[in-house]
Design a protein around this motif. Structure first.
Motif, PDB file in Angstrom:
ATOM      1  N   ARG A  80       0.813  -1.221   0.000  1.00 43.16           N
ATOM      2  CA  ARG A  80       0.000   0.000   0.000  1.00 43.16           C
ATOM      3  C   ARG A  80       0.847   1.273   0.000  1.00 43.16           C
ATOM      4  N   TYR A  81       2.166   1.113   0.109  1.00 49.97           N
ATOM      5  CA  TYR A  81       3.036   2.272   0.241  1.00 49.97           C
ATOM      6  C   TYR A  81       4.239   2.134  -0.701  1.00 49.97           C
ATOM      7  N   PRO A  82       4.114   2.575  -1.946  1.00 51.66           N
ATOM      8  CA  PRO A  82       5.239   2.478  -2.890  1.00 51.66           C
ATOM      9  C   PRO A  82       6.512   3.096  -2.310  1.00 51.66           C
ATOM     10  N   SER A  83       7.603   2.359  -2.446  1.00 54.79           N
ATOM     11  CA  SER A  83       8.915   2.765  -1.906  1.00 54.79           C
ATOM     12  C   SER A  83       8.860   2.980  -0.392  1.00 54.79           C
ATOM     13  N   ASP A  84       7.855   2.408   0.270  1.00 55.71           N
ATOM     14  CA  ASP A  84       7.661   2.523   1.723  1.00 55.71           C
ATOM     15  C   ASP A  84       7.326   3.944   2.163  1.00 55.71           C
ATOM     16  N   HIS A  85       7.020   4.836   1.236  1.00 59.15           N
ATOM     17  CA  HIS A  85       6.709   6.216   1.608  1.00 59.15           C
ATOM     18  C   HIS A  85       5.409   6.268   2.411  1.00 59.15           C
ATOM     19  N   GLY A  86       5.489   6.770   3.632  1.00 59.11           N
ATOM     20  CA  GLY A  86       4.323   6.875   4.502  1.00 59.11           C
ATOM     21  C   GLY A  86       3.989   5.619   5.270  1.00 59.11           C
ATOM     22  N   ILE A  87       4.789   4.571   5.131  1.00 60.82           N
ATOM     23  CA  ILE A  87       4.452   3.308   5.783  1.00 60.82           C
ATOM     24  C   ILE A  87       4.473   3.429   7.300  1.00 60.82           C
ATOM     25  N   GLU A  88       5.266   4.359   7.815  1.00 52.14           N
ATOM     26  CA  GLU A  88       5.345   4.533   9.267  1.00 52.14           C
ATOM     27  C   GLU A  88       4.030   5.022   9.863  1.00 52.14           C
ATOM     28  N   LYS A  89       3.118   5.552   9.026  1.00 52.94           N
ATOM     29  CA  LYS A  89       1.827   6.038   9.516  1.00 52.94           C
ATOM     30  C   LYS A  89       0.759   4.951   9.565  1.00 52.94           C
ATOM     31  N   ASP A  90       1.056   3.797   9.003  1.00 51.71           N
ATOM     32  CA  ASP A  90       0.080   2.710   9.030  1.00 51.71           C
ATOM     33  C   ASP A  90      -0.148   2.253  10.476  1.00 51.71           C
ATOM     34  N   PRO A  91      -1.400   2.046  10.879  1.00 46.95           N
ATOM     35  CA  PRO A  91      -1.668   1.667  12.269  1.00 46.95           C
ATOM     36  C   PRO A  91      -1.072   0.330  12.683  1.00 46.95           C
ATOM     37  N   ALA A  92      -0.725  -0.508  11.720  1.00 46.74           N
ATOM     38  CA  ALA A  92      -0.128  -1.805  12.046  1.00 46.74           C
ATOM     39  C   ALA A  92       1.389  -1.746  12.142  1.00 46.74           C
ATOM     40  N   VAL A  93       1.989  -0.597  11.876  1.00 52.09           N
ATOM     41  CA  VAL A  93       3.445  -0.473  11.903  1.00 52.09           C
ATOM     42  C   VAL A  93       3.906   0.035  13.267  1.00 52.09           C
ATOM     43  N   LEU A  94       4.840  -0.693  13.864  1.00 50.65           N
ATOM     44  CA  LEU A  94       5.406  -0.335  15.156  1.00 50.65           C
ATOM     45  C   LEU A  94       6.683   0.476  15.030  1.00 50.65           C
ATOM     46  N   PHE A  95       7.407   0.271  13.931  1.00 52.81           N
ATOM     47  CA  PHE A  95       8.698   0.930  13.771  1.00 52.81           C
ATOM     48  C   PHE A  95       9.103   0.895  12.301  1.00 52.81           C
ATOM     49  N   HIS A  96       9.741   1.975  11.849  1.00 53.89           N
ATOM     50  CA  HIS A  96      10.227   2.048  10.473  1.00 53.89           C
ATOM     51  C   HIS A  96      11.548   2.797  10.456  1.00 53.89           C
ATOM     52  N   GLU A  97      12.521   2.261   9.743  1.00 51.05           N
ATOM     53  CA  GLU A  97      13.830   2.904   9.607  1.00 51.05           C
ATOM     54  C   GLU A  97      14.340   2.711   8.186  1.00 51.05           C
ATOM     55  N   ASP A  98      14.523   3.816   7.475  1.00 50.65           N
ATOM     56  CA  ASP A  98      15.053   3.736   6.107  1.00 50.65           C
ATOM     57  C   ASP A  98      16.481   4.257   6.011  1.00 50.65           C
ATOM     58  N   PHE A  99      17.039   4.713   7.153  1.00 45.62           N
ATOM     59  CA  PHE A  99      18.419   5.193   7.237  1.00 45.62           C
ATOM     60  C   PHE A  99      18.692   6.379   6.299  1.00 45.62           C
ATOM     61  N   GLU A 100      17.655   7.181   6.051  1.00 46.50           N
ATOM     62  CA  GLU A 100      17.809   8.357   5.194  1.00 46.50           C
ATOM     63  C   GLU A 100      18.096   9.634   5.989  1.00 46.50           C
ATOM     64  N   ARG A 101      18.085   9.550   7.304  1.00 45.32           N
ATOM     65  CA  ARG A 101      18.405  10.720   8.116  1.00 45.32           C
ATOM     66  C   ARG A 101      19.916  10.891   8.204  1.00 45.32           C
ATOM     67  N   ASP A 102      20.349  12.048   8.641  1.00 44.67           N
ATOM     68  CA  ASP A 102      21.775  12.327   8.740  1.00 44.67           C
ATOM     69  C   ASP A 102      22.444  11.546   9.857  1.00 44.67           C
ATOM     70  N   GLU A 103      21.655  11.139  10.854  1.00 43.19           N
ATOM     71  CA  GLU A 103      22.201  10.386  11.978  1.00 43.19           C
ATOM     72  C   GLU A 103      21.262   9.227  12.307  1.00 43.19           C
ATOM     73  N   ILE A 104      21.807   8.248  13.023  1.00 44.49           N
ATOM     74  CA  ILE A 104      21.004   7.103  13.475  1.00 44.49           C
ATOM     75  C   ILE A 104      20.418   7.477  14.827  1.00 44.49           C
ATOM     76  N   ARG A 105      19.202   8.009  14.833  1.00 44.37           N
ATOM     77  CA  ARG A 105      18.613   8.553  16.058  1.00 44.37           C
ATOM     78  C   ARG A 105      17.441   7.747  16.599  1.00 44.37           C
ATOM     79  N   GLN A 106      16.810   6.941  15.771  1.00 44.31           N
ATOM     80  CA  GLN A 106      15.559   6.302  16.178  1.00 44.31           C
ATOM     81  C   GLN A 106      15.751   5.102  17.092  1.00 44.31           C
ATOM     82  N   TRP A 107      16.970   4.616  17.184  1.00 45.64           N
ATOM     83  CA  TRP A 107      17.230   3.407  17.953  1.00 45.64           C
ATOM     84  C   TRP A 107      17.530   3.739  19.407  1.00 45.64           C
ATOM     85  N   ASP A 108      17.222   2.787  20.301  1.00 49.67           N
ATOM     86  CA  ASP A 108      17.447   3.010  21.729  1.00 49.67           C
ATOM     87  C   ASP A 108      18.886   2.743  22.130  1.00 49.67           C
ATOM     88  N   GLU A 109      19.588   1.941  21.352  1.00 51.68           N
ATOM     89  CA  GLU A 109      20.990   1.683  21.655  1.00 51.68           C
ATOM     90  C   GLU A 109      21.747   1.373  20.371  1.00 51.68           C
TER      91      GLU A 109
END
Length: 351
Positions: A80-109
């Protein structure tokens, strides 16, 4: 077939942040044991391979499941999300990481030589590289907890092994913990879970040198009804190999060997049992959108509030307890990209 899990996978918090503890592996068993002896029953045999996985030793071709199981999974969340764009907004998604940010910030460790790179990502402009260096480090990991967790969790990720890759020790894992202690599954290597934690990893296994690099895909599980290693009197993780109906045997005719030097979509899931006394949980795995294994009749937990709440994205090896020492190189690398965790089947990225 049992084999010990390295202590970093179930390490105490101090060890997660610091040095890794080594473990030993037992010698390979002569044959696999039927799951019925552990209270776990595989109900169906599944396809032996997928088109992009090399099958060695006479396995059947893709789509030829031995029980008639349809290995072509219906479209998942990603459809339902070509190239995963917007997939993080799906109610069934708990976590999404595409590593497109400048830093690795979303992880807890984050630990080890984890680094963003623009070197041929699966999609977008970047991915993450996890090298390991002999005598310097034992690889890398990223840890992520998902709030309250869920009873059923799927983890999809894209992975690429370096073209000269040999073997690793352990790989990507989902863990379950009780709400009062998110570290409960850590520090338990060699112990049988008491029903308040469990976990499964999707990883390649070298089978004591019998498999070509990087090893055959399998699920490596800790659960209350697991088999003990009779030689060491330890509860090392139990391995599940396609196609069933039993746990299977390493380096058998149905083994599935991932390719080196190119991206592949891996996905696996765990579904918790519905009551403490019921063995109705399951686990399954997919490669490039084709189901290659499903195991049912598993009693994962003795408490309903033990939820699957942690993803361990790791590339671990070159440690003191690593059984692949005879095959070590000076360095080898794994790349990850386009990670999605959800409560329903995700499937490959839609282009």
């Amino acid at each position: 077939m049992n084999r010990p899990l390295q202590a970093v996978l179930y390490a105490v918090p101090a060890l997660v942040a610091g040095a890794l503890m080594s473990t030993r592996r037992p010698p390979p068993p002569m044959r696999s044991q039927p799951i019925a002896s552990t209270g776990l029953t595989c109900m169906r045999r599944v396809v032996d391979s997928v088109a992009s996985v090399a099958v060695n030793g006479g396995g059947r071709s893709a789509g030829s499941g031995r029980s008639g199981l349809d290995t072509h999974e219906p479209p998942g969340i990603a459809a339902r999300y070509p190239s995963d764009h917007g997939i993080e907004k799906d109610p069934a998604v708990l976590f999404h990481e595409d590593f497109e940010r400048d830093e690795i910030r979303q992880w807890d460790e984050k630990k080890g030589p984890v680094a963003l790179t623009t070197d041929t990502p699966h999609s977008g402009k970047s991915c993450v590289a996890m090298p390991m260096h002999r005598g310097v480090d034992t690889g890398s990991h990223l840890l992520k907890w998902f709030a309250h967790g869920a009873d059923t969790v799927y983890a999809r990720f894209y992975v690429k092994f370096s073209s000269d890759y040999r073997y690793d020790h352990h790989f990507v894992t989902l863990l379950a913990n009780p709400p009062e202690d998110r570290w409960r599954a850590f520090g338990k290597a060699g112990l049988r879970p008491d029903g308040t934690y469990f976990g499964t990893g999707m990883e390649p296994w070298f089978a004591w040198g019998k498999n070509p690099s990087p090893g055959e895909v399998n699920l490596y599980s800790y659960y209350p009804d697991m088999d003990i290693d009779p030689k060491m009197n330890k509860y090392w993780g139990n391995a599940f190999f396609p196609p069933g109906p039993f746990k299977g045997v390493a380096a058998g005719p149905d083994r599935a060997i991932p390719p080196l030097g190119r991206w592949q979509c891996w996905e696996f899931m765990i579904q918790g049992n519905t009551a403490p006394d019921r063995a109705d949980g399951k686990q399954a795995m997919w490669v490039d959108g084709r189901k290659i294994a499903e195991f049912t009749g598993i009693r994962w937990r003795s408490r309903d509030n033990v939820k699957i709440n942690c993803l361990w994205l790791q590339h671990y090896g070159f440690d003191d307890g690593d059984p692949t020492k005879a095959y070590w190189k000076d360095q080898q690398t794994v790349w990850f990209d386009d990670v999605v965790v959800g409560t329903a089947y995700i499937g490959p990225m839609k282009r």
